[in-house]
Write an enzyme that holds these catalytic residues in place. Structure first.
Site, PDB file in Angstrom:
ATOM      1  N   SER A  30       0.822  -1.212   0.000  1.00 15.80           N
ATOM      2  CA  SER A  30       0.000   0.000   0.000  1.00 15.80           C
ATOM      3  C   SER A  30       0.855   1.260   0.000  1.00 15.80           C
ATOM      4  O   SER A  30       1.675   1.456   0.892  1.00 15.80           O
ATOM      5  CB  SER A  30      -0.886   0.052   1.251  1.00 15.80           C
ATOM      6  OG  SER A  30      -1.927  -0.855   1.150  1.00 15.80           O
ATOM      7  N   HIS A  61      -3.181   0.861  -4.821  1.00 15.63           N
ATOM      8  CA  HIS A  61      -2.665  -0.355  -5.472  1.00 15.63           C
ATOM      9  C   HIS A  61      -2.968  -0.288  -6.962  1.00 15.63           C
ATOM     10  O   HIS A  61      -4.123  -0.241  -7.368  1.00 15.63           O
ATOM     11  CB  HIS A  61      -3.309  -1.606  -4.866  1.00 15.63           C
ATOM     12  CG  HIS A  61      -2.767  -1.959  -3.525  1.00 15.63           C
ATOM     13  ND1 HIS A  61      -1.756  -2.864  -3.355  1.00 15.63           N
ATOM     14  CD2 HIS A  61      -3.073  -1.499  -2.292  1.00 15.63           C
ATOM     15  CE1 HIS A  61      -1.478  -2.966  -2.060  1.00 15.63           C
ATOM     16  NE2 HIS A  61      -2.266  -2.141  -1.395  1.00 15.63           N
ATOM     17  N   HIS A  83      -5.833  -8.524  -1.823  1.00 10.31           N
ATOM     18  CA  HIS A  83      -5.903  -8.892  -0.412  1.00 10.31           C
ATOM     19  C   HIS A  83      -7.054  -9.865  -0.178  1.00 10.31           C
ATOM     20  O   HIS A  83      -8.066  -9.838  -0.881  1.00 10.31           O
ATOM     21  CB  HIS A  83      -6.134  -7.643   0.462  1.00 10.31           C
ATOM     22  CG  HIS A  83      -5.095  -6.590   0.303  1.00 10.31           C
ATOM     23  ND1 HIS A  83      -5.093  -5.723  -0.755  1.00 10.31           N
ATOM     24  CD2 HIS A  83      -4.017  -6.270   1.064  1.00 10.31           C
ATOM     25  CE1 HIS A  83      -4.059  -4.903  -0.636  1.00 10.31           C
ATOM     26  NE2 HIS A  83      -3.385  -5.213   0.450  1.00 10.31           N
ATOM     27  N   TYR A  85      -9.140  -9.676   2.222  1.00  9.95           N
ATOM     28  CA  TYR A  85     -10.354  -8.946   2.636  1.00  9.95           C
ATOM     29  C   TYR A  85     -11.160  -8.406   1.457  1.00  9.95           C
ATOM     30  O   TYR A  85     -12.314  -8.011   1.621  1.00  9.95           O
ATOM     31  CB  TYR A  85     -10.017  -7.799   3.616  1.00  9.95           C
ATOM     32  CG  TYR A  85      -9.129  -6.710   3.067  1.00  9.95           C
ATOM     33  CD1 TYR A  85      -9.584  -5.801   2.117  1.00  9.95           C
ATOM     34  CD2 TYR A  85      -7.813  -6.581   3.510  1.00  9.95           C
ATOM     35  CE1 TYR A  85      -8.769  -4.798   1.611  1.00  9.95           C
ATOM     36  CE2 TYR A  85      -6.983  -5.586   3.017  1.00  9.95           C
ATOM     37  CZ  TYR A  85      -7.465  -4.706   2.065  1.00  9.95           C
ATOM     38  OH  TYR A  85      -6.648  -3.735   1.563  1.00  9.95           O
ATOM     39  N   GLU A  86     -10.538  -8.374   0.269  1.00  4.75           N
ATOM     40  CA  GLU A  86     -11.288  -7.909  -0.897  1.00  4.75           C
ATOM     41  C   GLU A  86     -12.327  -8.945  -1.335  1.00  4.75           C
ATOM     42  O   GLU A  86     -13.152  -8.665  -2.204  1.00  4.75           O
ATOM     43  CB  GLU A  86     -10.331  -7.594  -2.047  1.00  4.75           C
ATOM     44  CG  GLU A  86      -9.432  -6.389  -1.765  1.00  4.75           C
ATOM     45  CD  GLU A  86      -8.420  -6.134  -2.872  1.00  4.75           C
ATOM     46  OE1 GLU A  86      -8.828  -5.693  -3.950  1.00  4.75           O
ATOM     47  OE2 GLU A  86      -7.216  -6.390  -2.655  1.00  4.75           O
ATOM     48  N   ALA A 113       2.509  -1.982   4.256  1.00  4.18           N
ATOM     49  CA  ALA A 113       2.266  -0.962   5.275  1.00  4.18           C
ATOM     50  C   ALA A 113       1.741  -1.695   6.501  1.00  4.18           C
ATOM     51  O   ALA A 113       0.949  -2.628   6.364  1.00  4.18           O
ATOM     52  CB  ALA A 113       1.232   0.038   4.766  1.00  4.18           C
ATOM     53  N   MET A 211      -2.416  -6.531   6.944  1.00  6.20           N
ATOM     54  CA  MET A 211      -3.462  -7.353   6.303  1.00  6.20           C
ATOM     55  C   MET A 211      -2.971  -8.062   5.040  1.00  6.20           C
ATOM     56  O   MET A 211      -3.784  -8.366   4.156  1.00  6.20           O
ATOM     57  CB  MET A 211      -4.671  -6.465   5.980  1.00  6.20           C
ATOM     58  CG  MET A 211      -5.235  -5.728   7.184  1.00  6.20           C
ATOM     59  SD  MET A 211      -6.560  -4.618   6.715  1.00  6.20           S
ATOM     60  CE  MET A 211      -6.766  -3.663   8.236  1.00  6.20           C
ATOM     61  N   SER A 212      -1.677  -8.301   4.960  1.00  6.81           N
ATOM     62  CA  SER A 212      -1.158  -8.934   3.730  1.00  6.81           C
ATOM     63  C   SER A 212       0.033  -9.814   4.063  1.00  6.81           C
ATOM     64  O   SER A 212       0.177 -10.291   5.183  1.00  6.81           O
ATOM     65  CB  SER A 212      -0.751  -7.842   2.733  1.00  6.81           C
ATOM     66  OG  SER A 212       0.370  -7.118   3.216  1.00  6.81           O
ATOM     67  N   ASN A 235       1.614   3.722  11.174  1.00  7.66           N
ATOM     68  CA  ASN A 235       0.826   4.263  12.307  1.00  7.66           C
ATOM     69  C   ASN A 235       1.157   3.407  13.526  1.00  7.66           C
ATOM     70  O   ASN A 235       1.653   2.299  13.390  1.00  7.66           O
ATOM     71  CB  ASN A 235      -0.678   4.153  11.995  1.00  7.66           C
ATOM     72  CG  ASN A 235      -1.085   2.729  11.635  1.00  7.66           C
ATOM     73  OD1 ASN A 235      -0.904   2.290  10.489  1.00  7.66           O
ATOM     74  ND2 ASN A 235      -1.604   2.014  12.608  1.00  7.66           N
ATOM     75  N   HIS A 247      -7.138   4.749   6.602  1.00  6.11           N
ATOM     76  CA  HIS A 247      -6.330   4.436   5.409  1.00  6.11           C
ATOM     77  C   HIS A 247      -5.605   5.692   4.921  1.00  6.11           C
ATOM     78  O   HIS A 247      -4.498   5.610   4.394  1.00  6.11           O
ATOM     79  CB  HIS A 247      -7.229   3.848   4.319  1.00  6.11           C
ATOM     80  CG  HIS A 247      -6.488   3.260   3.153  1.00  6.11           C
ATOM     81  ND1 HIS A 247      -5.505   2.296   3.302  1.00  6.11           N
ATOM     82  CD2 HIS A 247      -6.565   3.499   1.811  1.00  6.11           C
ATOM     83  CE1 HIS A 247      -5.014   1.967   2.095  1.00  6.11           C
ATOM     84  NE2 HIS A 247      -5.641   2.692   1.191  1.00  6.11           N
TER      85      HIS A 247
HETATM   86  N1  HPA Z   1      -3.467  -2.616  11.297  1.00  3.02           N
HETATM   87  C1  HPA Z   1      -3.612  -3.446  10.242  1.00  3.02           C
HETATM   88  N2  HPA Z   1      -3.143  -3.178   9.037  1.00  3.02           N
HETATM   89  C2  HPA Z   1      -2.473  -2.026   8.863  1.00  3.02           C
HETATM   90  C3  HPA Z   1      -2.284  -1.111   9.912  1.00  3.02           C
HETATM   91  C4  HPA Z   1      -2.794  -1.436  11.204  1.00  3.02           C
HETATM   92  O1  HPA Z   1      -2.677  -0.679  12.170  1.00  3.02           O
HETATM   93  N3  HPA Z   1      -1.574  -0.067   9.399  1.00  3.02           N
HETATM   94  C5  HPA Z   1      -1.357  -0.350   8.099  1.00  3.02           C
HETATM   95  N4  HPA Z   1      -1.897  -1.536   7.762  1.00  3.02           N
END
Ligand code: HPA
Length: 276
Positions: A30, A61, A83, A85-86, A113, A211-212, A235, A247
């Site tokens: 990402s 993406h 992903h 989740y998609e 990310a 998430m990947s 973050n 996001h």
């Molecule tokens: N959690 C899950 N996926 C993420 C995060 C997070 O805090 N930051 C970037 N991708």
């Protein structure tokens, strides 16, 4: 049609259009896809045009394979990924990586990310992945095993190749870049975690959450492809920062970290090219 037939048909489509045969693959996470714009003599093929590959639906993406030279080394870049989740199946999620393996890639650099759990991490930090914890509740190897890909029960002891990790650390040190190291815990998403989940994950030994990556790394290791993983800590994980997660924040931090991320990956890729 078997999964292997899908992968072979996708790889054949790409091989007909691209003459270069890079041994290094790059999965750009990402907000990190811009690195592919630095590939020279680039040839791109959209996932949407490749049989059995899916386009990513997520902002940040691009959804294409790009071949060319990056800092002197032939690479395949996945500019964007799909992903779980998609709504795609695990097989869909890992198919591009399997296609790269089928095309002759032997080293895969996987980037993402991620949220930081380690109290020493700051947004914008880069983290070398030393190991992962699979919290997807799924595994891309579930189902009949195709021995042509790899064994039924692949070893995951050194999922993140120790030599590649040493190389990444050496490159970071030479470039004067701070490179954290830690365990990546992969979740399905798409909801971000609750603070209670983050406290639990910290106790489990996670330094970052995202998430990947985990499915792709399992599939790559299954095929005997060696893996290097790099997270951009975008973050602090839920409950560790006062603001809610978004996001937008993730994307903003990848922009801020893009310079260091590029320096690290370009340095690693150049060294891999020298190894031949
Ligand atoms: N959690 C899950 N996926 C993420 C995060 C997070 O805090 N930051 C970037 N991708």
């Amino acid at each position: 049609m078997t999964e292997r037939e899908r992968v072979r048909s996708a790889a054949a489509y790409v091989a007909e259009r691209v003459a270069l045969r890079p041994k290094v693959g790059l999965v750009l996470g990402s907000g990190l896809g811009q690195l592919a714009d630095r590939i020279e003599d680039a040839v791109a093929v959209s996932y949407a045009d490749i049989p059995h590959l899916q386009a990513s639906t997520v902002q940040g993406h691009r959804g294409r394979l790009v071949a060319g030279r990056l800092n002197g080394t032939a690479v395949w870049a996945m500019q964007g990924r799909v992903h779980y989740y998609e709504g795609y199946t695990m097989a869909d999620v890992v198919r591009p990586v399997r296609v790269l393996g089928e095309l002759g890639v032997t080293t895969l650099i996987v980037t993402n990310a991620a949220g930081g759990l380690n109290p020493g991490f700051q947004p914008g930090d880069l983290m070398l992945i030393s190991d992962h914890i699979n919290f997807f509740g799924a595994n891309p190897l579930i189902g009949p095993n195709d021995d042509a890909f790899g064994p039924r029960f692949p070893d995951m002891t050194n999922a993140y190749d120790p030599e590649l990790r040493a190389l990444a650390k050496a490159v970071a040190e030479e470039a004067g870049l701070v490179l954290r190291e830690g365990v990546y815990l992969g979740v399905s998403g798409p909801s971000y975690e609750t603070p209670a989940e983050i406290r639990a994950f910290r106790i489990l030994g996670a330094d970052a959450v995202g998430m990947s990556t985990v499915p792709e790394v399992i599939a790559a290791r299954h095929m005997g492809v060696r893996v290097l993983g790099i997270s951009c800590i975008t973050n602090l994980a839920a409950g560790l920062q006062p603001e809610p997660l978004s996001h937008e924040e993730v994307m903003e931090t990848t922009v801020r970290a893009a310079g260091n991320f590029a320096r690290l990956v370009l340095g690693i890729v150049a060294r891999l090219g020298q190894q031949g």
